[in-house]
Design a protein around this motif. Structure first.
Motif, PDB file in Angstrom:
ATOM      1  N   THR A 184       3.107  34.318  37.407  1.00  0.00           N
ATOM      2  CA  THR A 184       3.938  34.656  38.565  1.00  0.00           C
ATOM      3  C   THR A 184       4.507  36.057  38.376  1.00  0.00           C
ATOM      4  N   GLN A 185       4.999  36.642  39.481  1.00  0.00           N
ATOM      5  CA  GLN A 185       5.719  37.924  39.358  1.00  0.00           C
ATOM      6  C   GLN A 185       7.209  37.706  39.101  1.00  0.00           C
ATOM      7  N   LEU A 186       7.653  36.439  39.026  1.00  0.00           N
ATOM      8  CA  LEU A 186       9.045  36.180  38.634  1.00  0.00           C
ATOM      9  C   LEU A 186       9.265  36.785  37.249  1.00  0.00           C
ATOM     10  N   PHE A 187      10.518  37.055  36.921  1.00  0.00           N
ATOM     11  CA  PHE A 187      10.808  37.704  35.636  1.00  0.00           C
ATOM     12  C   PHE A 187      10.693  36.690  34.506  1.00  0.00           C
ATOM     13  N   PRO A 188       9.993  37.055  33.422  1.00  0.00           N
ATOM     14  CA  PRO A 188       9.810  36.110  32.315  1.00  0.00           C
ATOM     15  C   PRO A 188      11.081  35.949  31.486  1.00  0.00           C
ATOM     16  N   THR A 189      11.160  34.840  30.753  1.00  0.00           N
ATOM     17  CA  THR A 189      12.231  34.626  29.774  1.00  0.00           C
ATOM     18  C   THR A 189      11.549  34.277  28.444  1.00  0.00           C
ATOM     19  N   ALA A 190      12.318  33.930  27.434  1.00  0.00           N
ATOM     20  CA  ALA A 190      11.729  33.570  26.137  1.00  0.00           C
ATOM     21  C   ALA A 190      10.897  32.294  26.249  1.00  0.00           C
ATOM     22  N   ASP A 191      11.231  31.439  27.214  1.00  0.00           N
ATOM     23  CA  ASP A 191      10.476  30.194  27.428  1.00  0.00           C
ATOM     24  C   ASP A 191       9.346  30.485  28.429  1.00  0.00           C
ATOM     25  N   PRO A 192       8.093  30.219  28.062  1.00  0.00           N
ATOM     26  CA  PRO A 192       6.990  30.573  28.974  1.00  0.00           C
ATOM     27  C   PRO A 192       6.983  29.795  30.291  1.00  0.00           C
ATOM     28  N   LEU A 193       7.807  28.738  30.399  1.00  0.00           N
ATOM     29  CA  LEU A 193       7.847  27.986  31.648  1.00  0.00           C
ATOM     30  C   LEU A 193       9.178  28.162  32.390  1.00  0.00           C
ATOM     31  N   VAL A 194       9.955  29.164  31.992  1.00  0.00           N
ATOM     32  CA  VAL A 194      11.218  29.440  32.683  1.00  0.00           C
ATOM     33  C   VAL A 194      11.205  30.895  33.168  1.00  0.00           C
ATOM     34  N   PHE A 195      11.556  31.075  34.434  1.00  0.00           N
ATOM     35  CA  PHE A 195      11.517  32.406  35.053  1.00  0.00           C
ATOM     36  C   PHE A 195      12.798  32.647  35.844  1.00  0.00           C
ATOM     37  N   THR A 196      13.045  33.921  36.165  1.00  0.00           N
ATOM     38  CA  THR A 196      14.221  34.237  36.970  1.00  0.00           C
ATOM     39  C   THR A 196      13.850  35.171  38.122  1.00  0.00           C
ATOM     40  N   ALA A 197      14.720  35.152  39.146  1.00  0.00           N
ATOM     41  CA  ALA A 197      14.603  36.101  40.265  1.00  0.00           C
ATOM     42  C   ALA A 197      15.986  36.673  40.512  1.00  0.00           C
ATOM     43  N   PRO A 198      16.083  37.968  40.830  1.00  0.00           N
ATOM     44  CA  PRO A 198      17.406  38.573  41.000  1.00  0.00           C
ATOM     45  C   PRO A 198      18.095  38.211  42.313  1.00  0.00           C
ATOM     46  N   ASN A 199      17.324  37.770  43.317  1.00  0.00           N
ATOM     47  CA  ASN A 199      17.921  37.468  44.630  1.00  0.00           C
ATOM     48  C   ASN A 199      16.922  36.649  45.443  1.00  0.00           C
ATOM     49  N   LEU A 200      17.371  36.208  46.610  1.00  0.00           N
ATOM     50  CA  LEU A 200      16.533  35.338  47.448  1.00  0.00           C
ATOM     51  C   LEU A 200      15.249  36.030  47.915  1.00  0.00           C
ATOM     52  N   GLN A 201      15.363  37.307  48.332  1.00  0.00           N
ATOM     53  CA  GLN A 201      14.163  38.004  48.829  1.00  0.00           C
ATOM     54  C   GLN A 201      13.077  38.019  47.753  1.00  0.00           C
ATOM     55  N   TYR A 202      13.466  38.283  46.515  1.00  0.00           N
ATOM     56  CA  TYR A 202      12.460  38.354  45.447  1.00  0.00           C
ATOM     57  C   TYR A 202      11.903  36.970  45.118  1.00  0.00           C
ATOM     58  N   LEU A 203      12.791  35.970  45.100  1.00  0.00           N
ATOM     59  CA  LEU A 203      12.336  34.605  44.798  1.00  0.00           C
ATOM     60  C   LEU A 203      11.272  34.162  45.800  1.00  0.00           C
ATOM     61  N   MET A 204      11.563  34.347  47.093  1.00  0.00           N
ATOM     62  CA  MET A 204      10.654  33.877  48.134  1.00  0.00           C
ATOM     63  C   MET A 204       9.327  34.635  48.113  1.00  0.00           C
ATOM     64  N   ASP A 205       9.349  35.843  47.563  1.00  0.00           N
ATOM     65  CA  ASP A 205       8.153  36.698  47.525  1.00  0.00           C
ATOM     66  C   ASP A 205       7.289  36.426  46.278  1.00  0.00           C
ATOM     67  N   SER A 206       7.681  35.429  45.466  1.00  0.00           N
ATOM     68  CA  SER A 206       7.055  35.275  44.142  1.00  0.00           C
ATOM     69  C   SER A 206       6.319  33.954  43.965  1.00  0.00           C
ATOM     70  N   PRO A 207       5.071  33.868  44.451  1.00  0.00           N
ATOM     71  CA  PRO A 207       4.316  32.622  44.267  1.00  0.00           C
ATOM     72  C   PRO A 207       4.055  32.338  42.781  1.00  0.00           C
ATOM     73  N   ILE A 208       3.858  31.060  42.473  1.00  0.00           N
ATOM     74  CA  ILE A 208       3.609  30.644  41.084  1.00  0.00           C
ATOM     75  C   ILE A 208       2.301  29.860  41.038  1.00  0.00           C
ATOM     76  N   GLU A 209       1.433  30.222  40.120  1.00  0.00           N
ATOM     77  CA  GLU A 209       0.246  29.411  39.828  1.00  0.00           C
ATOM     78  C   GLU A 209       0.487  28.755  38.476  1.00  0.00           C
ATOM     79  N   PHE A 210       0.542  27.417  38.467  1.00  0.00           N
ATOM     80  CA  PHE A 210       0.837  26.648  37.258  1.00  0.00           C
ATOM     81  C   PHE A 210      -0.322  25.666  37.103  1.00  0.00           C
ATOM     82  N   GLY A 211      -1.185  25.915  36.149  1.00  0.00           N
ATOM     83  CA  GLY A 211      -2.356  25.044  36.056  1.00  0.00           C
ATOM     84  C   GLY A 211      -3.316  25.458  34.961  1.00  0.00           C
ATOM     85  N   ASP A 212      -4.573  25.029  35.131  1.00  0.00           N
ATOM     86  CA  ASP A 212      -5.643  25.333  34.168  1.00  0.00           C
ATOM     87  C   ASP A 212      -6.128  26.762  34.403  1.00  0.00           C
ATOM     88  N   ILE A 213      -5.341  27.733  33.996  1.00  0.00           N
ATOM     89  CA  ILE A 213      -5.702  29.114  34.309  1.00  0.00           C
ATOM     90  C   ILE A 213      -6.043  29.903  33.050  1.00  0.00           C
TER      91      ILE A 213
END
Ligand SMILES: [Zn+2]
Length: 639
Positions: A184-213
């Motif tokens: 995802t384009q969400l901001f990474p954290t130390a945990d590979p499955l935890v991400f952050t967004a600075p505000n609503l506009q950025y969150l909504m703009d940040s699709p997540i692919e979680f799977g066999d990738i």
């Protein structure tokens, strides 16, 4: 700080936003003027996404809210998605909604409208749980199955307009027995499955692919002294081989570098990378959707047989990381999740992107000049034939996007005769502008220079926070920039008033001739009825779509649902019968058409016209001289 001036210069857009969004954005600007760090830190909105039964295509969302302002809490599902211009009712797939206080005591919820869950009384904190169903893998919706959770955020997460400036934290829960990865384009954290967004506009703009990738990455060095090395990631979910993926990533690398050359630099990708989120799966739908630091690209085809076709979407979407994501029309900034934005600038945002995707593939050596020329001949030819230009300008075609871009309705529209896609229309304008600028300067100044100037003026300077754009443009800004790039105010004003706001079409033939291509009618001796769609059956030829206004068929009274029985007495059972019947006379001749329309049989005169189809032929194939001036012009344009 240039960004601070923007909301003040942009009152019209703010006034169209819901009051709460307006207030929140105004607050954000005040925060940024004081320095975000010195403000009281807001408790982030916490989302926890789990997928207990992936094969059954739903996921569970838990949303934790604290430090809520007094007054009703309004939880919403979006009605639109960044980059998709029609209204989508994402609330329809949400169910089993439960709202409680921090101690787990249920709070009463009302439904004031289809998109909102309202909690009138709360103790300043709330825990929201709901399920959401999703079974479409593309750039707009949610797709959950045994191989992944493909999440477009407006289709997945509830939001609160009053908290639009708050950061959020998204935690993905690994499904039992899986070892999925997340991109995802969400901001990474130390945990590979935890991400952050600075505000609503950025969150909504940040699709997540979680799977066999599978994730590949490469870095791109700057081509200018001021630039930074950037990281590009390709997160691929497909059924192909590693070799196919490696070859594809090499092609993506070429496209990225070719487009970097247009601007002299890549944007500064805020999370530290740009990510292609690609799903090439038999159960995916074909799509490409741009975001600020990522794109979602999907297709039911695979790299094995289709990589040459699929790379076109890569070229298109990546160009958007400049054009529309950062060089952004004011009409799309900020994005309104409660309704659809309307923009008169999509002919540039989407159309010029469509022109440059083809151009960059030729320059990167991934497509031949001949293939691209035939695509561009088709583009110009379509503009000649399609009647929509008589009733709408490029600006008005753009404003129609809310009804054309993935919109659905039961009642028919007349868009086949009154609308031309702003992708196609805008690409033709981009092509015409590129050639016009080059024709004025012996090929020295072209669309590359224009896009670069837009980048310097509107795209490059960072905003207060990722997710916002500091200096969005207006139509007048585009015209003024063209005046500067061309050094000719009269040229810019005439170009915009005739071809952008007006309904005129550029004269492409002399422009192509400068590059040594002959634009000419492909079959001028063939007599036709104009724009008519026909299917053939036992009782004749059925007209299947609205007939082009002004065409011979239109003037003869033919319309959708008519069945043509015979032409000049010749029974019509196939396209060949139509050609033969019309071909008895040269274009301009009159034939008698017998048809039945809405129960009434009639026989009418029809005056044919020459086939309007165009072709683009190189001077070499047409036996014309290719002068050194032509050669230079062509090289500056395509190499
Ligand atoms: Zn696009």
């Amino acid at each position: 700080m240039r960004c601070l001036a923007v909301p003040a210069r942009n009152p019209g857009i703010l006034n169209r936003m819901p009051p709460r969004v307006r207030a929140a954005l105004a607050a954000l600007v005040l925060l940024s003027s004081a320095g975000v760090a010195s403000a009281q830190p807001a408790t982030p909105i916490d989302y926890r996404i789990s997928i207990p039964e992936p094969e059954h295509r739903w996921l569970q969302v838990e949303m934790t809210l604290a430090d809520l302002p007094a007054g009703p809490l309004s939880l919403r599902m979006a009605r639109s998605s960044p980059g998709r211009y029609a209204v989508h009712e994402f609330a329809k797939n949400v169910y089993d909604v439960q709202v409680a206080d921090a101690a787990g005591k249920p709070l009463p919820v009302s439904r004031p409208n289809p998109h909102e869950w309202r909690i009138d009384a709360h103790p300043g904190a709330a825990r929201v749980r709901y399920r959401v169903f999703g079974d479409r893998v593309d750039g707009t919706y949610l797709g959950v199955d045994d191989s992944h959770a493909h999440m477009n955020i407006p289709a997945t997460l509830m939001y609160v307009n009053a908290l639009a400036t708050r950061p959020s934290r998204v935690t993905l829960v690994q499904p039992t027995g899986k070892a999925w990865k997340a991109a995802t384009q969400l901001f990474p954290t130390a945990d590979p499955l935890v991400f952050t967004a600075p505000n609503l506009q950025y969150l909504m703009d940040s699709p997540i692919e979680f799977g066999d990738i599978v994730i590949r990455s490469f870095s791109v060095a700057p081509t200018s002294a001021s630039g930074k090395t950037q990281t590009i990631r390709v997160a691929m979910h497909h059924l192909g081989t590693d070799e196919e993926l490696d070859a594809y990533v090499r092609d993506i690398d070429k496209v990225v570098r070719e487009q970097q050359a247009i601007f002299g630099e890549l944007p500064d990708f805020e999370p530290g990378h740009y990510t292609f989120l690609i799903d090439y799966l038999p159960w995916a739908s074909g799509d490409g959707m741009e975001h600020r630091n990522s794109t979602v690209i999907s297709s039911s085809r695979g790299l094995g047989d289709a990589s040459k076709q699929l790379i076109g979407t890569v070229a298109h979407e990546f160009f958007h990381c400049w054009n529309v994501e950062r060089i952004r029309p004011k009409s799309l900034e900020p994005f309104n999740f409660d309704d659809a934005n309307i923009s008169g600038e999509l002919w540039l945002a989407e159309g010029f992107t469509s022109y440059v995707d083809g151009l960059s593939l030729v320059r990167a050596g991934l497509n031949s000049a001949d293939q691209t020329m035939s695509r561009w001949a088709g583009l110009v030819g379509a503009l000649v034939v399609l009647p929509g230009r008589q009733v709408r300008s490029a600006v008005e075609m753009s404003q129609f996007a809310a009804f054309a871009d993935g919109a659905t309705a039961i009642d028919p529209t007349n868009s086949n005769i009154a609308f031309i896609s702003y992708y196609m229309y805008g690409a033709a304008i981009g092509l015409g502008l590129d050639l016009s600028l080059r024709a004025r300067t012996d090929g020295r100044i072209g669309l590359d220079d224009y896009m670069q100037a837009l980048w310097e003026r509107f795209g490059k300077s960072p905003a207060a926070q990722p997710g916002l754009v500091a200096t969005p443009y207006t139509l007048a800004d585009l015209r003024a920039t063209l005046a500067d790039v061309s050094g000719d105010l009269g040229f810019a004003e005439s170009f915009f008033s005739r071809y952008v706001s007006g309904r005129e079409m550029l004269d492409y033939a002399p422009l192509f001739a400068r590059a040594g291509y002959l634009l000419r009618p492909a079959a001028p001796a063939e007599a036709t009825m104009g724009m008519v769609s026909l299917t053939y059956g036992k009782d004749g030829a059925r007209v299947t779509a609205l007939v082009g206004p002004g065409s011979p068929a239109y003037k003869a009274g033919l319309e959708m649902d008519a069945v043509i029985h015979d032409i000049d007495g010749r029974a019509i059972g196939s396209a060949e019968d139509v050609r033969a019947a019309l071909g008895v006379r040269a274009p301009g001749g009159t034939v008698k058409v017998r048809f039945t329309l809405r129960g009434r049989e009639q026989t009418r005169d029809l005056v044919t016209v020459p086939n309007p189809r165009l072709e683009l032929v190189s001077f070499e194939s047409a036996g014309r001289e290719v002068t050194p001036a032509i050669r230079t012009f062509r090289e500056r344009w395509l190499d």
